[in-house]
Write a protein that holds these residues in place. Sequence first.
Motif, PDB file in Angstrom:
ATOM      1  N   VAL A  39       0.881  -1.515  -0.154  1.00 23.63           N
ATOM      2  CA  VAL A  39       0.149   0.300   0.276  1.00 23.63           C
ATOM      3  C   VAL A  39       1.359   1.092  -0.159  1.00 23.63           C
ATOM      4  N   LEU A  40       1.218   1.868  -0.554  1.00 23.04           N
ATOM      5  CA  LEU A  40       1.382   3.369  -1.223  1.00 23.04           C
ATOM      6  C   LEU A  40       0.096   4.728  -0.548  1.00 23.04           C
ATOM      7  N   LEU A  41       1.258   4.533   0.258  1.00 25.62           N
ATOM      8  CA  LEU A  41       0.165   6.023   0.836  1.00 25.62           C
ATOM      9  C   LEU A  41       1.265   7.957   0.703  1.00 25.62           C
ATOM     10  N   GLY A  42       0.002   8.512   0.152  1.00 24.95           N
ATOM     11  CA  GLY A  42       0.868  10.594   0.441  1.00 24.95           C
ATOM     12  C   GLY A  42      -0.013  11.157   0.110  1.00 24.95           C
ATOM     13  N   ARG A  43       0.756  12.027   0.322  1.00 24.76           N
ATOM     14  CA  ARG A  43      -0.447  13.293   0.183  1.00 24.76           C
ATOM     15  C   ARG A  43      -0.702  14.238  -1.259  1.00 24.76           C
ATOM     16  N   GLU A  44       0.097  13.742  -2.561  1.00 24.09           N
ATOM     17  CA  GLU A  44       0.401  13.310  -3.416  1.00 24.09           C
ATOM     18  C   GLU A  44      -0.363  12.449  -3.697  1.00 24.09           C
ATOM     19  N   GLN A  45      -0.872  12.331  -5.294  1.00 21.73           N
ATOM     20  CA  GLN A  45      -0.889  11.630  -6.821  1.00 21.73           C
ATOM     21  C   GLN A  45       0.328  10.551  -6.707  1.00 21.73           C
ATOM     22  N   PRO A  46       0.836   9.626  -6.648  1.00 17.79           N
ATOM     23  CA  PRO A  46       1.980   9.616  -7.668  1.00 17.79           C
ATOM     24  C   PRO A  46       1.971   9.616  -8.630  1.00 17.79           C
ATOM     25  N   GLY A  47       3.789  10.421  -9.108  1.00 18.42           N
ATOM     26  CA  GLY A  47       4.185  10.603 -10.345  1.00 18.42           C
ATOM     27  C   GLY A  47       3.191  12.335 -10.558  1.00 18.42           C
ATOM     28  N   SER A  48       2.689  13.428  -9.208  1.00 22.38           N
ATOM     29  CA  SER A  48       2.122  14.415  -9.321  1.00 22.38           C
ATOM     30  C   SER A  48       3.150  15.395 -10.506  1.00 22.38           C
ATOM     31  N   MET A  49       5.250  15.285 -10.526  1.00 25.88           N
ATOM     32  CA  MET A  49       5.412  16.155 -11.200  1.00 25.88           C
ATOM     33  C   MET A  49       6.017  15.448 -12.069  1.00 25.88           C
ATOM     34  N   THR A  50       5.060  14.377 -13.354  1.00 25.26           N
ATOM     35  CA  THR A  50       5.424  14.246 -14.230  1.00 25.26           C
ATOM     36  C   THR A  50       4.477  15.388 -15.167  1.00 25.26           C
ATOM     37  N   GLY A  51       4.438  14.276 -16.913  1.00 30.55           N
ATOM     38  CA  GLY A  51       3.455  14.951 -17.238  1.00 30.55           C
ATOM     39  C   GLY A  51       2.151  13.933 -17.324  1.00 30.55           C
ATOM     40  N   PRO A  52       1.129  14.425 -18.255  1.00 30.71           N
ATOM     41  CA  PRO A  52       0.273  13.284 -18.074  1.00 30.71           C
ATOM     42  C   PRO A  52       0.074  12.097 -18.393  1.00 30.71           C
ATOM     43  N   LYS A  53       0.996  11.910 -20.137  1.00 32.24           N
ATOM     44  CA  LYS A  53       1.306  10.334 -20.002  1.00 32.24           C
ATOM     45  C   LYS A  53       2.733   9.918 -19.616  1.00 32.24           C
ATOM     46  N   ALA A  54       3.977  10.356 -18.739  1.00 32.52           N
ATOM     47  CA  ALA A  54       4.047   9.392 -17.635  1.00 32.52           C
ATOM     48  C   ALA A  54       3.354   9.321 -16.793  1.00 32.52           C
ATOM     49  N   LYS A  55       2.398  10.107 -15.927  1.00 31.54           N
ATOM     50  CA  LYS A  55       1.631   9.301 -14.937  1.00 31.54           C
ATOM     51  C   LYS A  55       0.805   8.327 -15.502  1.00 31.54           C
ATOM     52  N   ALA A  56       0.328   9.061 -16.314  1.00 30.47           N
ATOM     53  CA  ALA A  56      -0.801   7.500 -17.273  1.00 30.47           C
ATOM     54  C   ALA A  56      -0.149   6.337 -16.860  1.00 30.47           C
ATOM     55  N   TYR A  57       0.871   6.793 -17.618  1.00 32.61           N
ATOM     56  CA  TYR A  57       1.853   5.076 -17.745  1.00 32.61           C
ATOM     57  C   TYR A  57       2.681   4.319 -16.128  1.00 32.61           C
ATOM     58  N   LEU A  58       2.798   5.548 -15.515  1.00 34.30           N
ATOM     59  CA  LEU A  58       3.164   5.121 -13.874  1.00 34.30           C
ATOM     60  C   LEU A  58       2.450   4.555 -13.016  1.00 34.30           C
ATOM     61  N   ASP A  59       1.312   4.678 -13.391  1.00 32.46           N
ATOM     62  CA  ASP A  59      -0.592   4.593 -12.492  1.00 32.46           C
ATOM     63  C   ASP A  59      -0.961   3.497 -13.769  1.00 32.46           C
ATOM     64  N   ALA A  60      -0.914   3.123 -14.351  1.00 30.28           N
ATOM     65  CA  ALA A  60      -1.055   1.630 -14.958  1.00 30.28           C
ATOM     66  C   ALA A  60       0.133   0.475 -14.632  1.00 30.28           C
ATOM     67  N   ALA A  61       1.481   0.874 -14.426  1.00 32.16           N
ATOM     68  CA  ALA A  61       2.143  -0.267 -14.158  1.00 32.16           C
ATOM     69  C   ALA A  61       2.566  -0.294 -12.590  1.00 32.16           C
ATOM     70  N   LEU A  62       1.966   0.692 -11.634  1.00 33.16           N
ATOM     71  CA  LEU A  62       1.528   0.278 -10.388  1.00 33.16           C
ATOM     72  C   LEU A  62       0.505  -0.882  -9.933  1.00 33.16           C
ATOM     73  N   ALA A  63      -0.683  -0.671 -10.601  1.00 38.01           N
ATOM     74  CA  ALA A  63      -1.917  -1.106 -10.827  1.00 38.01           C
ATOM     75  C   ALA A  63      -1.716  -2.559 -11.519  1.00 38.01           C
ATOM     76  N   ARG A  64      -0.758  -2.849 -12.512  1.00 39.40           N
ATOM     77  CA  ARG A  64       0.054  -3.619 -12.743  1.00 39.40           C
ATOM     78  C   ARG A  64       0.472  -4.693 -11.636  1.00 39.40           C
ATOM     79  N   LEU A  65       1.388  -4.233 -11.380  1.00 37.89           N
ATOM     80  CA  LEU A  65       2.466  -4.923 -10.293  1.00 37.89           C
ATOM     81  C   LEU A  65       1.219  -4.933  -9.091  1.00 37.89           C
ATOM     82  N   GLY A  66       0.001  -4.473  -8.222  1.00 36.28           N
ATOM     83  CA  GLY A  66      -1.346  -4.614  -7.372  1.00 36.28           C
ATOM     84  C   GLY A  66      -1.053  -3.948  -6.675  1.00 36.28           C
ATOM     85  N   VAL A  67       0.169  -2.771  -6.948  1.00 35.12           N
ATOM     86  CA  VAL A  67       0.014  -1.586  -5.058  1.00 35.12           C
ATOM     87  C   VAL A  67      -1.397  -0.756  -5.368  1.00 35.12           C
TER      88      VAL A  67
END
Length: 399
Positions: A183-211
């Motif tokens: 479980v990843l906890l934070g005040r902000e969304q993971p990858g909030s400092m990245t652009g939309p494309k990179a953030k979407a990829y990061l979100d999908a990777a975390l979901a694929r890994l079951g985080v």
Amino acid sequence: MTRSTASAPHRIVVLGAGYAGMTAALRVARRTRGRDTRVVLVNATARFTERLRLHQTAAGGELTDFRIPELVAGAGVEFVEGWATAIDAERREIALSTAEGGRTVAYDTLVYALGSATDTTTVPGIEEHAFTLNGQDAAERLAARLAELDAAGGGTVTVSGSGLTGVEAAAEIAESHPALRVVLLGREQPGSMTGPKAKAYLDAALARLGVEVRAGVEVAKVLPDGIELAGGELLPSDASVWTAGVRVSPLAAEAGLATDDRGRVLTEPSLRSTSHPEVWAIGDAAAVRQSYGVLHGTCQSGIPTGMHAADQIARTLRGGAAKPFRFGHLHQPVSLGRHDGVIQFTRPDDTPRGACLTGRRAVAYKEFVSSTPPKTYRLLTRFPVPSTMMWTRGGRRNG
């Protein structure tokens, strides 16, 4: 007042052998070769800690054991292993605790490169109940705990801090220990400092890994067997990993050097201390101001500060005037386990550009830049490596 005399060499002491300190020591030894100088590198341990890869150690991986004496062998750098306990700025001495007992190291020029560590004082219970990535030993303790959970059939791991350090740790643990709930906890969304494309990829990777991602939450307390969120919600946690926030050593402030409210040494544009001209501050330990603001702590900016300080020390010893430091960010590389990643390319102020790399191309890119420092240190003992070879990984590591 300087300690150097006609019979004594000018002693340059580099305090801290992280990425910035190692660079500075090897570079200044190269730049002052043939002059009446002595370069001393002081570090608490003889192992060079690859902070960029400690999440791999924490997940059970083994890193190459780079030894500082071997990395500096033949470079004209004397290594001293010892924990700095105080700096006497008036006498220009550093007090050390070593395996043989207490000793002091005198300097004419000091390069202050003690770096930073995860702040364990911000929330009750971190120091007592949380694991950190504050060095090789800390990462190995976490690895041992994760192995225990695997042997017991599973458990929940919480990672507090949704900055890039937290993202990498959560992804690495989830991939290496699929039986564990991460479980990843934070005040902000993971990858909030990245652009939309990179953030979407990061979100999908975390979901694929079951985080499991819990954003917009604040941790109020770390308990022996869980995390208490602001508002009172309790989350079970068999291993609590803390990656949010950083702190620097208090030694500079205690010595009377001018520091900011976080304890970082205030510097002139050249990286010289504003209060003590014989001290140069680099890496995370320095409050280095650029046109877009004060640099945040990264290896990407830290290594160039080490190179610049070394070059300007050599320049001033020859009677020249120190030049200002100029730096622009290049990228934010993020590991998403051993086989995936994303590279967000940035503007000089570290805001995202439109371009990014993902997948295997990102892995290859990141492995190249992350493995650069030890290789480059060896080159620095033989050749005057240009600054363009020292660009390495960046991005906000904690949050």
